[in-house]
Design a protein around this motif. Structure first.
Motif, PDB file in Angstrom:
ATOM      1  N   ALA A 176      92.091  73.243  21.255  1.00 51.29           N
ATOM      2  CA  ALA A 176      91.948  73.153  22.630  1.00 51.29           C
ATOM      3  C   ALA A 176      93.428  72.920  23.339  1.00 51.29           C
ATOM      4  CB  ALA A 176      91.028  71.941  22.955  1.00 51.29           C
ATOM      5  N   PHE A 177      93.579  73.054  24.551  1.00 42.96           N
ATOM      6  CA  PHE A 177      94.820  72.687  25.114  1.00 42.96           C
ATOM      7  C   PHE A 177      94.567  72.713  26.766  1.00 42.96           C
ATOM      8  CE2 PHE A 177      94.887  77.220  25.163  1.00 42.96           C
ATOM      9  CZ  PHE A 177      95.124  77.609  26.396  1.00 42.96           C
ATOM     10  N   THR A 178      95.408  72.156  27.297  1.00 42.81           N
ATOM     11  CA  THR A 178      95.462  71.877  29.030  1.00 42.81           C
ATOM     12  C   THR A 178      96.832  72.533  29.442  1.00 42.81           C
ATOM     13  OG1 THR A 178      96.184  69.734  28.989  1.00 42.81           O
ATOM     14  CG2 THR A 178      93.855  70.184  28.969  1.00 42.81           C
ATOM     15  N   LEU A 179      96.760  72.945  30.791  1.00 41.26           N
ATOM     16  CA  LEU A 179      97.995  73.460  31.307  1.00 41.26           C
ATOM     17  C   LEU A 179      98.377  72.382  32.349  1.00 41.26           C
ATOM     18  CD1 LEU A 179      97.182  77.310  31.972  1.00 41.26           C
ATOM     19  CD2 LEU A 179      98.733  76.322  30.243  1.00 41.26           C
ATOM     20  N   ARG A 180      99.674  71.875  32.427  1.00 41.45           N
ATOM     21  CA  ARG A 180     100.052  70.962  33.129  1.00 41.45           C
ATOM     22  C   ARG A 180     101.086  71.626  33.998  1.00 41.45           C
ATOM     23  NH1 ARG A 180     104.349  67.516  31.832  1.00 41.45           N
ATOM     24  NH2 ARG A 180     104.028  68.023  29.733  1.00 41.45           N
ATOM     25  N   LEU A 181     101.051  71.254  35.468  1.00 46.13           N
ATOM     26  CA  LEU A 181     101.937  71.973  36.578  1.00 46.13           C
ATOM     27  C   LEU A 181     103.226  71.039  36.434  1.00 46.13           C
ATOM     28  CD1 LEU A 181     102.171  73.844  38.941  1.00 46.13           C
ATOM     29  CD2 LEU A 181     101.580  71.842  40.410  1.00 46.13           C
ATOM     30  N   VAL A 182     104.274  71.710  36.118  1.00 48.84           N
ATOM     31  CA  VAL A 182     105.965  70.901  36.329  1.00 48.84           C
ATOM     32  C   VAL A 182     106.606  71.401  37.464  1.00 48.84           C
ATOM     33  CG1 VAL A 182     105.665  70.157  33.779  1.00 48.84           C
ATOM     34  CG2 VAL A 182     106.675  72.378  34.524  1.00 48.84           C
ATOM     35  N   GLU A 183     107.539  70.718  37.852  1.00 51.27           N
ATOM     36  CA  GLU A 183     108.724  71.197  38.837  1.00 51.27           C
ATOM     37  C   GLU A 183     109.805  71.398  38.238  1.00 51.27           C
ATOM     38  OE1 GLU A 183     108.574  69.152  42.369  1.00 51.27           O
ATOM     39  OE2 GLU A 183     106.491  69.044  42.962  1.00 51.27           O
ATOM     40  N   THR A 196     106.106  75.621  37.720  1.00 52.80           N
ATOM     41  CA  THR A 196     105.302  76.709  36.544  1.00 52.80           C
ATOM     42  C   THR A 196     104.572  75.570  35.776  1.00 52.80           C
ATOM     43  OG1 THR A 196     105.881  78.193  34.806  1.00 52.80           O
ATOM     44  CG2 THR A 196     107.376  76.085  34.808  1.00 52.80           C
ATOM     45  N   MET A 197     103.952  76.331  34.713  1.00 53.10           N
ATOM     46  CA  MET A 197     103.024  75.344  33.902  1.00 53.10           C
ATOM     47  C   MET A 197     103.360  75.315  32.291  1.00 53.10           C
ATOM     48  SD  MET A 197     100.399  75.044  36.074  1.00 53.10           S
ATOM     49  CE  MET A 197      98.822  74.983  35.411  1.00 53.10           C
ATOM     50  N   VAL A 198     103.176  74.190  31.682  1.00 54.57           N
ATOM     51  CA  VAL A 198     103.311  74.003  30.285  1.00 54.57           C
ATOM     52  C   VAL A 198     101.996  73.481  29.605  1.00 54.57           C
ATOM     53  CG1 VAL A 198     105.881  73.322  30.548  1.00 54.57           C
ATOM     54  CG2 VAL A 198     104.003  71.616  30.390  1.00 54.57           C
ATOM     55  N   ILE A 199     102.127  73.954  28.330  1.00 54.81           N
ATOM     56  CA  ILE A 199     100.829  73.616  27.600  1.00 54.81           C
ATOM     57  C   ILE A 199     100.796  72.247  26.920  1.00 54.81           C
ATOM     58  CG2 ILE A 199      99.639  74.411  25.487  1.00 54.81           C
ATOM     59  CD1 ILE A 199     100.240  77.316  26.275  1.00 54.81           C
ATOM     60  N   ARG A 271      96.107  66.222  32.604  1.00 56.57           N
ATOM     61  CA  ARG A 271      95.493  66.954  32.032  1.00 56.57           C
ATOM     62  C   ARG A 271      94.511  67.893  32.722  1.00 56.57           C
ATOM     63  NH1 ARG A 271      96.854  62.369  29.199  1.00 56.57           N
ATOM     64  NH2 ARG A 271      97.380  62.716  27.058  1.00 56.57           N
ATOM     65  N   THR A 272      94.555  67.919  33.966  1.00 56.80           N
ATOM     66  CA  THR A 272      93.769  68.798  34.538  1.00 56.80           C
ATOM     67  C   THR A 272      94.447  70.013  35.424  1.00 56.80           C
ATOM     68  OG1 THR A 272      92.466  66.976  35.187  1.00 56.80           O
ATOM     69  CG2 THR A 272      92.114  68.738  36.727  1.00 56.80           C
ATOM     70  N   PRO A 273      94.464  71.109  34.748  1.00 55.89           N
ATOM     71  CA  PRO A 273      95.146  72.530  35.473  1.00 55.89           C
ATOM     72  C   PRO A 273      94.553  72.666  36.826  1.00 55.89           C
ATOM     73  CG  PRO A 273      93.616  73.019  34.034  1.00 55.89           C
ATOM     74  CD  PRO A 273      93.319  71.636  33.974  1.00 55.89           C
ATOM     75  N   ALA A 274      95.591  73.046  37.728  1.00 57.96           N
ATOM     76  CA  ALA A 274      95.007  73.103  39.161  1.00 57.96           C
ATOM     77  C   ALA A 274      96.436  74.263  39.706  1.00 57.96           C
ATOM     78  CB  ALA A 274      95.233  71.993  39.981  1.00 57.96           C
ATOM     79  N   GLU A 275      96.097  75.065  40.572  1.00 57.16           N
ATOM     80  CA  GLU A 275      97.203  76.170  41.176  1.00 57.16           C
ATOM     81  C   GLU A 275      97.123  75.728  42.774  1.00 57.16           C
ATOM     82  OE1 GLU A 275      95.967  79.874  40.007  1.00 57.16           O
ATOM     83  OE2 GLU A 275      96.335  79.438  37.752  1.00 57.16           O
ATOM     84  N   GLY A 276      98.298  76.241  43.161  1.00 59.29           N
ATOM     85  CA  GLY A 276      98.425  76.176  44.722  1.00 59.29           C
ATOM     86  C   GLY A 276      99.615  75.591  44.944  1.00 59.29           C
ATOM     87  N   THR A 277      99.685  74.882  46.256  1.00 57.37           N
ATOM     88  CA  THR A 277     100.869  73.967  46.875  1.00 57.37           C
ATOM     89  C   THR A 277     100.619  72.609  46.088  1.00 57.37           C
ATOM     90  OG1 THR A 277      99.587  73.334  48.599  1.00 57.37           O
ATOM     91  CG2 THR A 277     100.931  75.377  48.952  1.00 57.37           C
ATOM     92  N   SER A 278     101.642  71.572  46.258  1.00 55.44           N
ATOM     93  CA  SER A 278     101.527  70.374  45.718  1.00 55.44           C
ATOM     94  C   SER A 278     100.197  69.566  46.281  1.00 55.44           C
ATOM     95  CB  SER A 278     102.954  69.564  46.000  1.00 55.44           C
ATOM     96  OG  SER A 278     103.884  70.332  45.188  1.00 55.44           O
ATOM     97  N   LYS A 279     100.217  69.856  47.706  1.00 53.40           N
ATOM     98  CA  LYS A 279      98.940  69.070  48.196  1.00 53.40           C
ATOM     99  C   LYS A 279      97.728  69.871  47.813  1.00 53.40           C
ATOM    100  CE  LYS A 279      97.098  68.326  52.901  1.00 53.40           C
ATOM    101  NZ  LYS A 279      97.231  68.523  54.320  1.00 53.40           N
ATOM    102  N   GLN A 280      97.762  71.302  47.410  1.00 52.77           N
ATOM    103  CA  GLN A 280      96.375  71.884  47.265  1.00 52.77           C
ATOM    104  C   GLN A 280      96.083  71.214  45.513  1.00 52.77           C
ATOM    105  OE1 GLN A 280      97.524  75.847  47.552  1.00 52.77           O
ATOM    106  NE2 GLN A 280      96.401  75.878  49.564  1.00 52.77           N
ATOM    107  N   THR A 281      96.966  71.055  44.884  1.00 57.85           N
ATOM    108  CA  THR A 281      96.731  70.765  43.480  1.00 57.85           C
ATOM    109  C   THR A 281      96.482  69.456  43.614  1.00 57.85           C
ATOM    110  OG1 THR A 281      99.161  70.191  43.158  1.00 57.85           O
ATOM    111  CG2 THR A 281      98.423  72.583  42.408  1.00 57.85           C
TER     112      THR A 281
END
Length: 327
Positions: A176-183, A196-199, A271-281
């Protein structure tokens, strides 16, 4: 350790951004990684493809060995469909053509004495495996599959890496893995963050990786709600073990192991993957967190109390009762 070469026929403009993020997030003070890539590639079904790929690999290996002193261990082909060079409609589904593609990868692997990983997409029928000819999976030594439960909204939950095939070895394992948003440190030309995303790999046996059929945290019928609940459980159990404090349940209750809700929220968001703008995530993570929290409290799986100006959580379900009996 060994070096990696990527043939980036798809998404080449994202490689540097993603690689920089991995090095920054996972490799500490390392300034450069033993990784290089080409943004163009010979078509695998064209004459001379084996020789061209070997020449590219040798050039990359010489450069990496000079800088890092490490051998080339992995060549990634991203993707098979983009690099194959099918000449006619329907060739992608022809088993003879699929075998010819795999023969090219095999020849390169044998000559370079390294693993060649062909990256491909699933077809519409997931049970049938990767799209196109079945001979691709049949002739491969190892087949790894990135799996997840995709919602109509586009979000993907329950992400894991599975070993679909391992010639001569065990298969069927899931990691199991999660995707994490990073700037990125820099902004784009409009001053907006570049993301982008890291695992993040989850530990073996974590609540998100393995669940018992009678686990009360797995009761929600909707997959997204169940995943959020199990993620909350895993976060709580992890932080309770590492950063929990013994406090009494107000006003005069027993002393139990608790954790500050701020720590739980921060770990859940990470640990919660999310996409979109910073406000949306932020909003997406907040919604999942609050939903899981309300459900867990309603099911009496957690307790909440105020200590000073902060809220603290503790496990209030069967596991917490078992621990009290054992102690």
């Amino acid at each position: 350790m060994w070096c990696v070469l990527l043939i980036a026929a798809e998404g080449a403009d994202e490689v540097r951004l993603r690689l920089d993020a991995v090095v920054r997030e996972k490799c500490g003070s390392m300034s450069r990684a033993p990784f290089c890539w080409y943004e163009t590639a010979p078509l695998l079904l064209q004459k001379g493809a084996v020789e061209k790929l070997i020449a590219m690999a040798r050039h990359a290996e010489a450069s990496l060995d000079k800088e890092f002193g490490l051998p080339l261990g992995l060549i990634g082909i991203d993707t098979i469909a983009a690099c194959a060079g099918y000449s006619r409609a329907g060739d992608e589904y022809d088993n003879a053509v699929g075998q010819a593609v795999m023969n090219v990868l095999k020849a390169v692997a044998q000559e370079m004495r390294c693993f060649v990983l062909g990256i491909d997409h699933f077809g519409k029928n997931l049970e049938a495996g990767t799209r196109g000819a079945s001979s691709k999976e049949s002739s491969g030594d190892v087949v790894l599959a990135c799996l997840g439960d995709k919602q109509l909204s586009g979000s993907v939950t329950n992400t894991r890496l599975a070993v679909r095939k391992h010639r001569g070895g065990k298969q069927g394992q899931e990691y199991a893995f999660t995707l994490r948003l990073v700037e990125a440190p820099e902004k784009d030309e409009d001053g907006d963050p570049i993301t982008t995303m890291v695992i993040d790999w989850l530990p073996p046996g974590s609540a998100e990786a393995v669940t018992s059929p009678d686990d009360p945290w797995a009761k929600p019928k909707r997959q997204d709600q169940r995943t959020a609940a199990l993620r909350l459980k895993w976060v709580l159990m992890t932080i309770l073990a590492e950063q929990g404090v013994d406090l009494p349940i107000a006003p005069d209750g027993p002393v139990v192991r608790m954790v500050d809700q701020k720590l739980v929220r921060t770990a859940f968001y990470a640990r919660t993957p999310a996409e979109g703008t910073s406000k949306q995530t932020r909003q997406a993570r907040y919604t999942q967190y609050k939903s899981a929290l309300r459900w867990a409290e309603q099911e009496r799986l957690i307790g909440i109390t105020e200590v000073g100006e902060n809220a603290y959580f503790w496990l209030a379900g069967p596991k917490a009762e078992d621990e009290e009996e054992e102690s």
